[in-house]
Design a protein around this motif. Sequence first.
Motif, PDB file in Angstrom:
ATOM      1  N   GLY A 111       0.788  -1.222   0.000  1.00  0.00           N
ATOM      2  CA  GLY A 111       0.000   0.000   0.000  1.00  0.00           C
ATOM      3  C   GLY A 111       0.820   1.271   0.000  1.00  0.00           C
ATOM      4  N   ALA A 112       2.118   1.153   0.200  1.00  0.00           N
ATOM      5  CA  ALA A 112       2.965   2.340   0.295  1.00  0.00           C
ATOM      6  C   ALA A 112       3.164   3.030  -1.057  1.00  0.00           C
ATOM      7  CB  ALA A 112       4.308   1.973   0.919  1.00  0.00           C
ATOM      8  N   SER A 113       3.362   2.235  -2.097  1.00  0.00           N
ATOM      9  CA  SER A 113       3.562   2.790  -3.439  1.00  0.00           C
ATOM     10  C   SER A 113       3.368   1.674  -4.455  1.00  0.00           C
ATOM     11  CB  SER A 113       4.976   3.373  -3.592  1.00  0.00           C
ATOM     12  OG  SER A 113       5.938   2.333  -3.637  1.00  0.00           O
ATOM     13  N   LEU A 114       3.223   2.042  -5.714  1.00  0.00           N
ATOM     14  CA  LEU A 114       3.099   1.034  -6.758  1.00  0.00           C
ATOM     15  C   LEU A 114       4.376   0.204  -6.843  1.00  0.00           C
ATOM     16  CD1 LEU A 114       1.617  -0.366  -9.040  1.00  0.00           C
ATOM     17  CD2 LEU A 114       2.327   1.489 -10.573  1.00  0.00           C
ATOM     18  N   THR A 115       5.514   0.828  -6.688  1.00  0.00           N
ATOM     19  CA  THR A 115       6.778   0.077  -6.701  1.00  0.00           C
ATOM     20  C   THR A 115       6.798  -0.938  -5.570  1.00  0.00           C
ATOM     21  OG1 THR A 115       7.983   1.881  -7.757  1.00  0.00           O
ATOM     22  CG2 THR A 115       9.296   0.273  -6.535  1.00  0.00           C
ATOM     23  N   ASP A 116       6.380  -0.517  -4.382  1.00  0.00           N
ATOM     24  CA  ASP A 116       6.319  -1.456  -3.256  1.00  0.00           C
ATOM     25  C   ASP A 116       5.346  -2.591  -3.548  1.00  0.00           C
ATOM     26  OD1 ASP A 116       8.204  -0.131  -1.636  1.00  0.00           O
ATOM     27  OD2 ASP A 116       6.668   1.184  -0.798  1.00  0.00           O
ATOM     28  N   ALA A 117       4.226  -2.275  -4.184  1.00  0.00           N
ATOM     29  CA  ALA A 117       3.243  -3.298  -4.527  1.00  0.00           C
ATOM     30  C   ALA A 117       3.842  -4.322  -5.500  1.00  0.00           C
ATOM     31  CB  ALA A 117       1.998  -2.657  -5.121  1.00  0.00           C
ATOM     32  N   LEU A 118       4.586  -3.847  -6.483  1.00  0.00           N
ATOM     33  CA  LEU A 118       5.232  -4.758  -7.430  1.00  0.00           C
ATOM     34  C   LEU A 118       6.293  -5.610  -6.735  1.00  0.00           C
ATOM     35  CD1 LEU A 118       5.537  -2.266 -10.409  1.00  0.00           C
ATOM     36  CD2 LEU A 118       4.015  -4.265 -10.300  1.00  0.00           C
ATOM     37  N   ASN A 153       5.698 -23.542 -12.869  1.00  0.00           N
ATOM     38  CA  ASN A 153       5.943 -22.829 -14.128  1.00  0.00           C
ATOM     39  C   ASN A 153       5.189 -21.511 -14.161  1.00  0.00           C
ATOM     40  OD1 ASN A 153       7.650 -24.829 -15.105  1.00  0.00           O
ATOM     41  ND2 ASN A 153       5.982 -25.935 -16.111  1.00  0.00           N
ATOM     42  N   GLY A 154       3.950 -21.516 -13.684  1.00  0.00           N
ATOM     43  CA  GLY A 154       3.164 -20.287 -13.625  1.00  0.00           C
ATOM     44  C   GLY A 154       3.812 -19.254 -12.711  1.00  0.00           C
ATOM     45  N   SER A 155       4.331 -19.696 -11.579  1.00  0.00           N
ATOM     46  CA  SER A 155       4.978 -18.772 -10.648  1.00  0.00           C
ATOM     47  C   SER A 155       6.230 -18.159 -11.260  1.00  0.00           C
ATOM     48  CB  SER A 155       5.301 -19.475  -9.331  1.00  0.00           C
ATOM     49  OG  SER A 155       4.108 -19.746  -8.622  1.00  0.00           O
ATOM     50  N   PHE A 156       6.982 -18.935 -12.017  1.00  0.00           N
ATOM     51  CA  PHE A 156       8.146 -18.367 -12.710  1.00  0.00           C
ATOM     52  C   PHE A 156       7.701 -17.291 -13.709  1.00  0.00           C
ATOM     53  CE2 PHE A 156      10.605 -22.275 -11.525  1.00  0.00           C
ATOM     54  CZ  PHE A 156      11.655 -21.629 -10.899  1.00  0.00           C
ATOM     55  N   ASN A 157       6.608 -17.540 -14.404  1.00  0.00           N
ATOM     56  CA  ASN A 157       6.087 -16.539 -15.347  1.00  0.00           C
ATOM     57  C   ASN A 157       5.631 -15.282 -14.616  1.00  0.00           C
ATOM     58  OD1 ASN A 157       6.561 -18.218 -17.544  1.00  0.00           O
ATOM     59  ND2 ASN A 157       4.494 -19.048 -17.535  1.00  0.00           N
ATOM     60  N   HIS A 158       4.953 -15.456 -13.498  1.00  0.00           N
ATOM     61  CA  HIS A 158       4.497 -14.299 -12.717  1.00  0.00           C
ATOM     62  C   HIS A 158       5.686 -13.496 -12.195  1.00  0.00           C
ATOM     63  CE1 HIS A 158       0.623 -16.743 -11.660  1.00  0.00           C
ATOM     64  NE2 HIS A 158       0.674 -16.398 -12.941  1.00  0.00           N
ATOM     65  N   LEU A 159       6.689 -14.201 -11.704  1.00  0.00           N
ATOM     66  CA  LEU A 159       7.892 -13.534 -11.195  1.00  0.00           C
ATOM     67  C   LEU A 159       8.540 -12.704 -12.304  1.00  0.00           C
ATOM     68  CD1 LEU A 159      10.004 -13.073  -8.969  1.00  0.00           C
ATOM     69  CD2 LEU A 159      11.077 -15.237  -9.684  1.00  0.00           C
ATOM     70  N   ALA A 160       8.657 -13.274 -13.483  1.00  0.00           N
ATOM     71  CA  ALA A 160       9.247 -12.539 -14.614  1.00  0.00           C
ATOM     72  C   ALA A 160       8.411 -11.306 -14.952  1.00  0.00           C
ATOM     73  CB  ALA A 160       9.368 -13.452 -15.829  1.00  0.00           C
ATOM     74  N   ALA A 161       7.098 -11.435 -14.890  1.00  0.00           N
ATOM     75  CA  ALA A 161       6.226 -10.293 -15.200  1.00  0.00           C
ATOM     76  C   ALA A 161       6.409  -9.174 -14.178  1.00  0.00           C
ATOM     77  CB  ALA A 161       4.767 -10.747 -15.240  1.00  0.00           C
ATOM     78  N   PHE A 162       6.438  -9.513 -12.903  1.00  0.00           N
ATOM     79  CA  PHE A 162       6.622  -8.471 -11.882  1.00  0.00           C
ATOM     80  C   PHE A 162       7.985  -7.813 -12.029  1.00  0.00           C
ATOM     81  CE2 PHE A 162       3.197 -10.639  -9.388  1.00  0.00           C
ATOM     82  CZ  PHE A 162       2.356  -9.542  -9.305  1.00  0.00           C
ATOM     83  N   ARG A 163       9.013  -8.599 -12.280  1.00  0.00           N
ATOM     84  CA  ARG A 163      10.350  -8.024 -12.448  1.00  0.00           C
ATOM     85  C   ARG A 163      10.398  -7.107 -13.667  1.00  0.00           C
ATOM     86  NH1 ARG A 163      14.042 -13.282 -10.822  1.00  0.00           N
ATOM     87  NH2 ARG A 163      13.998 -12.899  -8.558  1.00  0.00           N
ATOM     88  N   SER A 164       9.715  -7.497 -14.723  1.00  0.00           N
ATOM     89  CA  SER A 164       9.685  -6.654 -15.919  1.00  0.00           C
ATOM     90  C   SER A 164       9.005  -5.327 -15.634  1.00  0.00           C
ATOM     91  CB  SER A 164       8.947  -7.418 -17.031  1.00  0.00           C
ATOM     92  OG  SER A 164       8.799  -6.605 -18.159  1.00  0.00           O
ATOM     93  N   TRP A 165       7.929  -5.331 -14.879  1.00  0.00           N
ATOM     94  CA  TRP A 165       7.222  -4.099 -14.543  1.00  0.00           C
ATOM     95  C   TRP A 165       8.058  -3.195 -13.636  1.00  0.00           C
ATOM     96  CZ3 TRP A 165       1.933  -2.135 -14.785  1.00  0.00           C
ATOM     97  CH2 TRP A 165       1.198  -2.724 -15.815  1.00  0.00           C
ATOM     98  N   LEU A 166       8.931  -3.809 -12.864  1.00  0.00           N
ATOM     99  CA  LEU A 166       9.776  -3.010 -11.960  1.00  0.00           C
ATOM    100  C   LEU A 166      10.890  -2.282 -12.724  1.00  0.00           C
ATOM    101  CD1 LEU A 166      10.019  -5.274  -8.819  1.00  0.00           C
ATOM    102  CD2 LEU A 166       9.274  -2.885  -8.866  1.00  0.00           C
ATOM    103  N   LYS A 167      11.215  -2.714 -13.929  1.00  0.00           N
ATOM    104  CA  LYS A 167      12.310  -2.104 -14.696  1.00  0.00           C
ATOM    105  C   LYS A 167      11.942  -0.767 -15.218  1.00  0.00           C
ATOM    106  CE  LYS A 167      14.735  -6.278 -15.834  1.00  0.00           C
ATOM    107  NZ  LYS A 167      15.210  -7.184 -16.831  1.00  0.00           N
TER     108      LYS A 167
END
Length: 167
Positions: A111-118, A153-167
């Motif tokens: 809840g602190a920021s979108l970056t924190d949420a990601l 496999n799904g969790s690896f995909n989700h992790l990659a998606a969150f990391r991509s959004w953080l870039k």
Amino acid sequence: MKTTLLVKTIAAAVLLGGFASTASALTAPEASAILFMKQEEKLARDVYLTLHAQWGSVIFANIAASEQQHMNAIDGLISRYRLMDTTPAEVGEFTYPELQDLYDQLVADGGASLTDALEVGVAIEEADIADLRAALKIARERPIKNVFGNLLNGSFNHLAAFRSWLK
């Protein structure tokens, strides 16, 4: 959510006599892992739904929908092995106190920021990966291995998606 929580849950099931199944020779650790992973996937879904409501970022809505599919896959195992599912239907409610505490903390952190949420998304997926790997090590039944492998496999995909959004 940490691997230690899954290990504690499995150990408790073994010490307390485990779970009965008439469908097959399901071990107590397998039954415990199925039931715990259902609520761990729910935790991910519920956190993402809550963060989507706060931040409006589509990644949370998309991955929450995927987490619901993960829960549905585990429901198939629960049905197959005739386990009693005590997962509450309400968003943000859990029968495992450690998951309840973790949900509350993750929502506060996100809840602190979108970056924190990601970053919360990254943390959830990293923990899911660790717990699914631990669950796969104790799984003997092929259907359990298949479902948990797909969730991993799904969790690896989700992790990659969150990391991509953080870039």
